[in-house]
Design an enzyme around this catalytic site. Structure first.
Site: not given
Length: 436
Positions: A288-289, A292, A368
């Site tokens: 997930h990070e 970004h 997100e």
């Protein structure tokens, strides 16, 4: 004696503050009522969250809201008194009286330091209560009194040094930059912000927490393999000893250009008591990070921040010589640059700042969801759901939210909404596979 114009400007500024306070309090009341009524575990979490854990998370949420009601009322009353009584000017006069140099730069730095110290002292009882009563009650505080005191002293010193440096540069540029000083000010602060973004994690953050390289092993090997597969320029992999401060968990990456570092909180790692995440779940969180990074969210936020900064300085360039703004806050004979900057950017521009904050919250939620989808495409969706559930449980996250409170405050989507979106993404991915 205050003139009618000064009275109107001063009270308009105070009115803006109270309107924001009333709106924020209204939202908090909505959330309090929602949480107070939500006595049972949502059906979506029934298989993962028992009633005992849910009730504890609910009481934690209510306790934080009650604490916020008292603190926010105290702060708005304090701010109103400061502005209404012209105490900013009183502190300026005191700063001048003890300053041996008598120039605006040094007086401004001294003024800011005194204001910061007084503000810190006025908020200290709330900080102590939050750490040693509220967080302690729910098992999150790990700080001793000595650690707390030394940590706050260090933070105050570092912040004052950085503030004095930046403030001095700002004053010099504004006073010597001519009609287009705002352009030079913007360019210099853009460069300074990039420098601070670079040195803060590597130099300043280690002053407060211990960073150690993640030991060799399966987790490190898997993280490096994940970064390599995505061509993420990983140069360092750290574990930060966040457990000395709190048991809350987190993970993030930082760094510019081709030098990136990933940081894991030690509280994120699996523990014998069942808290934390397993290795494959940590990989899902990092996916997930890295989403970004892949979607350039950090760069997009940085660009928005710099554009906003330019617009704020442009507005300031038209307003900072307006004598009435200074007189409204008690400055009758002088017009200090930093005072004008504070009044214009924090008070006059408050409606704009609030609107921008909401827009950035909406954008953050979008980012997100995009980062979650990135993890789903890496086939980490189910593991990400499990990690989010574990982290929510470990952090006593309360899963029921008033829609308006959530929309205004939460930069991350609420847990149930996020889990639903991840599940939809997993189903879409499986459908695509079947079609192929």
């Amino acid at each position: 004696m205050i003139t009618i114009d000064e009275f109107l400007v001063r009270n308009t500024i105070i009115l803006f503050l109270w309107i924001e306070y009333i709106f924020e309090t209204y939202l908090s009341i909505r959330q309090y009522i929602t949480a107070n009524k939500a006595n049972k575990v949502p059906s979506e979490l029934g298989s993962f969250m028992n009633q005992e854990d849910y009730s504890k998370a609910r009481e934690y949420a209510l306790a934080k809201l009650r604490f916020g009601f008292i603190k926010d009322l105290y702060l708005i009353l304090l701010t109103t008194i400061v502005l209404h009584q012209g105490l900013l000017a009183v502190i300026w006069q005191y700063s001048e009286s003890i300053n041996p140099f008598l120039d605006e730069v040094s007086t401004s730095c001294l003024w800011l330091t005194i204001l910061s110290f007084l503000s810190k002292m006025m908020e200290l009882p709330f900080s102590v209560y939050h750490t040693f009563v509220l967080e302690e009650k729910f098992g999150f505080n790990k700080q001793t009194a000595g650690f707390f005191i030394w940590d706050n002293i260090k933070a105050f010193i570092v912040i004052q040094l950085l503030t004095a440096m930046v403030s001095s540069i700002v004053i010099v540029i504004i006073k010597n930059g001519g009609d287009y000083f705002f352009v030079w000010l913007w360019l210099v602060l853009c460069i300074l912000s990039l420098i601070l973004l670079t040195i803060y994690p590597a130099i300043i953050a280690p002053l407060f927490d211990k960073y150690t390289p993640l030991p060799e092993g399966e987790l490190r090997t898997d993280i490096e393999a994940l970064a390599s597969s995505l061509k993420f320029p990983l140069t360092q992999l750290y574990v930060v000893e966040g457990s000395k401060r709190s048991s809350h968990s987190n993970a993030y990456f930082y760094g510019l250009f081709k030098s990136k570092r990933i940081v894991l909180f030690d509280t994120l790692l699996a523990k014998d008591d069942g808290t934390g995440c397993q290795n494959d779940e940590i990989l899902a969180v990092l996916s997930h990070e890295l989403g970004h990074w892949s979607k350039n969210h950090t760069i997009k936020n940085l660009v928005i921040m710099q554009v906003n900064l330019f617009l704020l300085f442009l507005v300031f360039s038209f307003m900072f010589k307006y004598e009435l703004l200074y007189r409204a806050v008690g400055f009758y004979n002088i017009q200090p640059v930093l005072v004008g900057l504070y009044v214009v950017l924090q008070c006059v521009m408050m409606p704009y700042n609030s609107l921008l904050s909401f827009v950035m919250t909406v954008l953050s939620r979008k980012f997100e969801f995009e980062a979650d989808d990135f993890a789903i495409q890496l086939k980490k969706g189910e593991l990400l759901k499990l990690a989010l559930l574990k982290l929510n449980k470990d952090n006593l996250g309360f899963p029921v939210h008033d829609w308006l409170y959530s929309a205004w405050h939460y930069s991350h989507p609420p847990l149930l909404q996020r889990l639903h979106a991840i599940q939809q993404g997993i189903e879409k991915l499986e459908t695509k596979k079947k079609i192929k």
